[in-house]
Write a protein that holds these residues in place. Structure first.
Motif, PDB file in Angstrom:
ATOM      1  N   VAL A 187      49.059  81.978  63.310  1.00 29.66           N
ATOM      2  CA  VAL A 187      49.074  82.373  64.719  1.00 29.66           C
ATOM      3  C   VAL A 187      49.068  81.176  65.662  1.00 29.66           C
ATOM      4  CG1 VAL A 187      47.964  84.588  64.251  1.00 29.66           C
ATOM      5  CG2 VAL A 187      46.546  82.603  64.864  1.00 29.66           C
ATOM      6  N   ALA A 188      49.081  79.975  65.134  1.00 23.15           N
ATOM      7  CA  ALA A 188      49.053  78.781  65.981  1.00 23.15           C
ATOM      8  C   ALA A 188      50.476  78.431  66.407  1.00 23.15           C
ATOM      9  CB  ALA A 188      48.424  77.613  65.232  1.00 23.15           C
ATOM     10  N   ARG A 189      50.668  78.203  67.689  1.00 22.81           N
ATOM     11  CA  ARG A 189      51.978  77.841  68.227  1.00 22.81           C
ATOM     12  C   ARG A 189      52.122  76.319  68.206  1.00 22.81           C
ATOM     13  NH1 ARG A 189      54.017  82.073  71.564  1.00 22.81           N
ATOM     14  NH2 ARG A 189      53.691  84.007  70.388  1.00 22.81           N
ATOM     15  N   VAL A 190      52.662  75.815  67.113  1.00 25.40           N
ATOM     16  CA  VAL A 190      52.852  74.382  66.938  1.00 25.40           C
ATOM     17  C   VAL A 190      54.278  74.130  66.467  1.00 25.40           C
ATOM     18  CG1 VAL A 190      50.418  73.995  66.349  1.00 25.40           C
ATOM     19  CG2 VAL A 190      52.092  74.398  64.526  1.00 25.40           C
ATOM     20  N   GLN A 191      54.678  72.867  66.513  1.00 29.55           N
ATOM     21  CA  GLN A 191      55.954  72.432  65.951  1.00 29.55           C
ATOM     22  C   GLN A 191      55.681  71.561  64.738  1.00 29.55           C
ATOM     23  OE1 GLN A 191      57.860  70.350  69.165  1.00 29.55           O
ATOM     24  NE2 GLN A 191      58.855  72.187  69.949  1.00 29.55           N
ATOM     25  N   LEU A 192      56.460  71.770  63.691  1.00 27.00           N
ATOM     26  CA  LEU A 192      56.391  70.924  62.507  1.00 27.00           C
ATOM     27  C   LEU A 192      57.759  70.294  62.315  1.00 27.00           C
ATOM     28  CD1 LEU A 192      54.253  73.079  60.061  1.00 27.00           C
ATOM     29  CD2 LEU A 192      53.748  70.752  60.794  1.00 27.00           C
ATOM     30  N   ASN A 193      57.799  68.976  62.413  1.00 29.42           N
ATOM     31  CA  ASN A 193      59.050  68.237  62.290  1.00 29.42           C
ATOM     32  C   ASN A 193      59.023  67.416  61.014  1.00 29.42           C
ATOM     33  OD1 ASN A 193      59.793  69.185  64.892  1.00 29.42           O
ATOM     34  ND2 ASN A 193      58.595  67.540  65.814  1.00 29.42           N
ATOM     35  N   GLY A 194      59.881  67.779  60.078  1.00 28.99           N
ATOM     36  CA  GLY A 194      59.939  67.106  58.793  1.00 28.99           C
ATOM     37  C   GLY A 194      60.701  67.986  57.826  1.00 28.99           C
ATOM     38  N   SER A 195      60.557  67.732  56.547  1.00 36.80           N
ATOM     39  CA  SER A 195      61.276  68.533  55.566  1.00 36.80           C
ATOM     40  C   SER A 195      60.741  69.961  55.545  1.00 36.80           C
ATOM     41  CB  SER A 195      61.154  67.911  54.174  1.00 36.80           C
ATOM     42  OG  SER A 195      59.873  68.169  53.619  1.00 36.80           O
ATOM     43  N   THR A 196      61.616  70.884  55.207  1.00 38.70           N
ATOM     44  CA  THR A 196      61.225  72.295  55.139  1.00 38.70           C
ATOM     45  C   THR A 196      60.096  72.507  54.140  1.00 38.70           C
ATOM     46  OG1 THR A 196      63.472  72.981  55.730  1.00 38.70           O
ATOM     47  CG2 THR A 196      62.066  74.636  54.681  1.00 38.70           C
ATOM     48  N   GLU A 197      60.146  71.810  53.010  1.00 36.92           N
ATOM     49  CA  GLU A 197      59.137  71.997  51.976  1.00 36.92           C
ATOM     50  C   GLU A 197      57.782  71.453  52.414  1.00 36.92           C
ATOM     51  OE1 GLU A 197      57.042  72.973  48.624  1.00 36.92           O
ATOM     52  OE2 GLU A 197      58.905  73.769  49.449  1.00 36.92           O
ATOM     53  N   ALA A 198      57.765  70.278  53.040  1.00 33.11           N
ATOM     54  CA  ALA A 198      56.495  69.725  53.508  1.00 33.11           C
ATOM     55  C   ALA A 198      55.884  70.618  54.581  1.00 33.11           C
ATOM     56  CB  ALA A 198      56.700  68.313  54.042  1.00 33.11           C
ATOM     57  N   ALA A 199      56.715  71.116  55.495  1.00 38.97           N
ATOM     58  CA  ALA A 199      56.225  72.010  56.538  1.00 38.97           C
ATOM     59  C   ALA A 199      55.663  73.290  55.930  1.00 38.97           C
ATOM     60  CB  ALA A 199      57.346  72.326  57.515  1.00 38.97           C
ATOM     61  N   ARG A 200      56.339  73.817  54.906  1.00 40.73           N
ATOM     62  CA  ARG A 200      55.847  75.038  54.247  1.00 40.73           C
ATOM     63  C   ARG A 200      54.487  74.809  53.600  1.00 40.73           C
ATOM     64  NH1 ARG A 200      54.870  77.071  49.681  1.00 40.73           N
ATOM     65  NH2 ARG A 200      55.481  75.147  48.621  1.00 40.73           N
ATOM     66  N   ARG A 201      54.348  73.660  52.936  1.00 41.42           N
ATOM     67  CA  ARG A 201      53.072  73.364  52.284  1.00 41.42           C
ATOM     68  C   ARG A 201      51.944  73.287  53.295  1.00 41.42           C
ATOM     69  NH1 ARG A 201      55.932  69.304  49.404  1.00 41.42           N
ATOM     70  NH2 ARG A 201      54.762  67.717  50.564  1.00 41.42           N
ATOM     71  N   LEU A 202      52.225  72.683  54.438  1.00 38.57           N
ATOM     72  CA  LEU A 202      51.168  72.544  55.437  1.00 38.57           C
ATOM     73  C   LEU A 202      50.837  73.896  56.067  1.00 38.57           C
ATOM     74  CD1 LEU A 202      49.234  70.671  56.860  1.00 38.57           C
ATOM     75  CD2 LEU A 202      51.030  70.133  58.527  1.00 38.57           C
ATOM     76  N   ARG A 203      51.855  74.719  56.300  1.00 38.21           N
ATOM     77  CA  ARG A 203      51.604  76.034  56.895  1.00 38.21           C
ATOM     78  C   ARG A 203      50.824  76.954  55.978  1.00 38.21           C
ATOM     79  NH1 ARG A 203      53.428  77.295  61.714  1.00 38.21           N
ATOM     80  NH2 ARG A 203      55.176  76.141  62.640  1.00 38.21           N
ATOM     81  N   THR A 204      50.913  76.737  54.681  1.00 40.55           N
ATOM     82  CA  THR A 204      50.234  77.619  53.719  1.00 40.55           C
ATOM     83  C   THR A 204      49.018  76.954  53.078  1.00 40.55           C
ATOM     84  OG1 THR A 204      51.758  76.909  51.960  1.00 40.55           O
ATOM     85  CG2 THR A 204      52.350  78.890  53.207  1.00 40.55           C
ATOM     86  N   ALA A 205      48.694  75.730  53.479  1.00 39.93           N
ATOM     87  CA  ALA A 205      47.530  75.027  52.896  1.00 39.93           C
ATOM     88  C   ALA A 205      46.240  75.734  53.267  1.00 39.93           C
ATOM     89  CB  ALA A 205      47.500  73.583  53.386  1.00 39.93           C
ATOM     90  N   ASN A 206      45.259  75.617  52.401  1.00 36.19           N
ATOM     91  CA  ASN A 206      43.933  76.191  52.672  1.00 36.19           C
ATOM     92  C   ASN A 206      43.155  75.202  53.534  1.00 36.19           C
ATOM     93  OD1 ASN A 206      41.550  77.574  52.683  1.00 36.19           O
ATOM     94  ND2 ASN A 206      41.028  77.110  50.551  1.00 36.19           N
ATOM     95  N   LEU A 207      43.208  75.404  54.848  1.00 34.26           N
ATOM     96  CA  LEU A 207      42.594  74.461  55.788  1.00 34.26           C
ATOM     97  C   LEU A 207      41.293  74.964  56.356  1.00 34.26           C
ATOM     98  CD1 LEU A 207      45.740  73.273  57.781  1.00 34.26           C
ATOM     99  CD2 LEU A 207      44.725  72.251  55.734  1.00 34.26           C
ATOM    100  N   GLY A 208      40.909  76.189  56.075  1.00 34.75           N
ATOM    101  CA  GLY A 208      39.674  76.725  56.647  1.00 34.75           C
ATOM    102  C   GLY A 208      38.485  75.912  56.208  1.00 34.75           C
ATOM    103  N   MET A 209      37.497  75.742  57.130  1.00 36.57           N
ATOM    104  CA  MET A 209      36.330  74.949  56.816  1.00 36.57           C
ATOM    105  C   MET A 209      35.076  75.794  56.911  1.00 36.57           C
ATOM    106  SD  MET A 209      37.440  71.299  58.143  1.00 36.57           S
ATOM    107  CE  MET A 209      36.826  71.154  59.662  1.00 36.57           C
TER     108      MET A 209
END
Length: 209
Positions: A187-209
């Motif tokens: 739900v975060a409105r951000v831009q990810l500029n880089g490879s599609t695969e790297a962006a996918r990994r970051l969007r699906t990473a477990n970042l909750g703390m």
């Protein structure tokens, strides 16, 4: 001095009452009643609040939260709106530091679970306050991400981190970056500029703390 924590608390309490106890949130498995109970536990039950972060105490904290959630909903929201002065996280000395980001995030947890939401036009001062709190969060959450990662909040600052490799740039307002690195990427409105695969990994990473 602006009181952003108080403003976000009041707005969230108003929204909780307007939507009722069974409205969705973006927190999986939680309705508005559950979120309100979490906030009450955090401020009023120091015996259980450690379970929010510490796995060995999580079971006890969840049992306490469920008991709180069973209380009459208006009473629960009233406790969210008016925290106790003795609370270590919401007394006059700690409120702005401890609760500005906390209540912003949970306000958006409820707002963005509905349909047709749009990011709010937040005061510059609130964006700056969120960036001060987001920067350490970003460094902690993304320090081991396998990319040469740049996190940029235009007008506020930029952080370079990651384990190295292909470059990836994460760009957004401080408010959106706070949501992203707290595990609310969808739900975060951000831009990810880089490879599609790297962006996918970051969007699906477990970042909750």
């Amino acid at each position: 001095m602006p009181r952003y924590a108080r403003a976000e608390r009041e707005a969230l309490a108003d929204l909780l009452l307007a939507l009722g106890p069974d409205a969705p949130t973006i927190n999986e498995g939680w309705a508005t009643r559950d979120l309100a109970a979490h906030l009450v536990l955090r401020e009023r039950r120091p015996d259980a609040a450690g379970g929010i972060l510490l796995p060995p105490l999580r079971g006890y904290a969840e049992r306490v939260r469920r008991r709180l959630a069973a209380r009459p909903y208006p009473e629960l929201v009233a406790q969210v709106r008016r925290p106790p002065l003795w609370s270590p996280v919401s007394n006059p000395l700690t409120d702005e530091l401890a609760n500005t980001m906390e209540f912003f995030i949970h306000h958006e947890d409820v707002r963005r679970a509905g349909s047709g939401w749009q990011p709010r036009d937040l005061p510059t001062g609130l964006q700056s306050a969120l960036w001060k709190r987001a920067a350490p969060m970003v460094r902690l959450a993304l320090r081991r991400f396998p990319a040469d990662l740049y996190v940029q909040a235009p007008g506020h600052g930029e952080i370079s981190l990651g384990r190295g490799g292909e470059p990836l740039r994460l760009v957004g307002a401080p408010a959106e970056l706070v949501l992203f690195v707290s595990g609310r990427q969808r739900v975060a409105r951000v831009q990810l500029n880089g490879s599609t695969e790297a962006a996918r990994r970051l969007r699906t990473a477990n970042l909750g703390m």
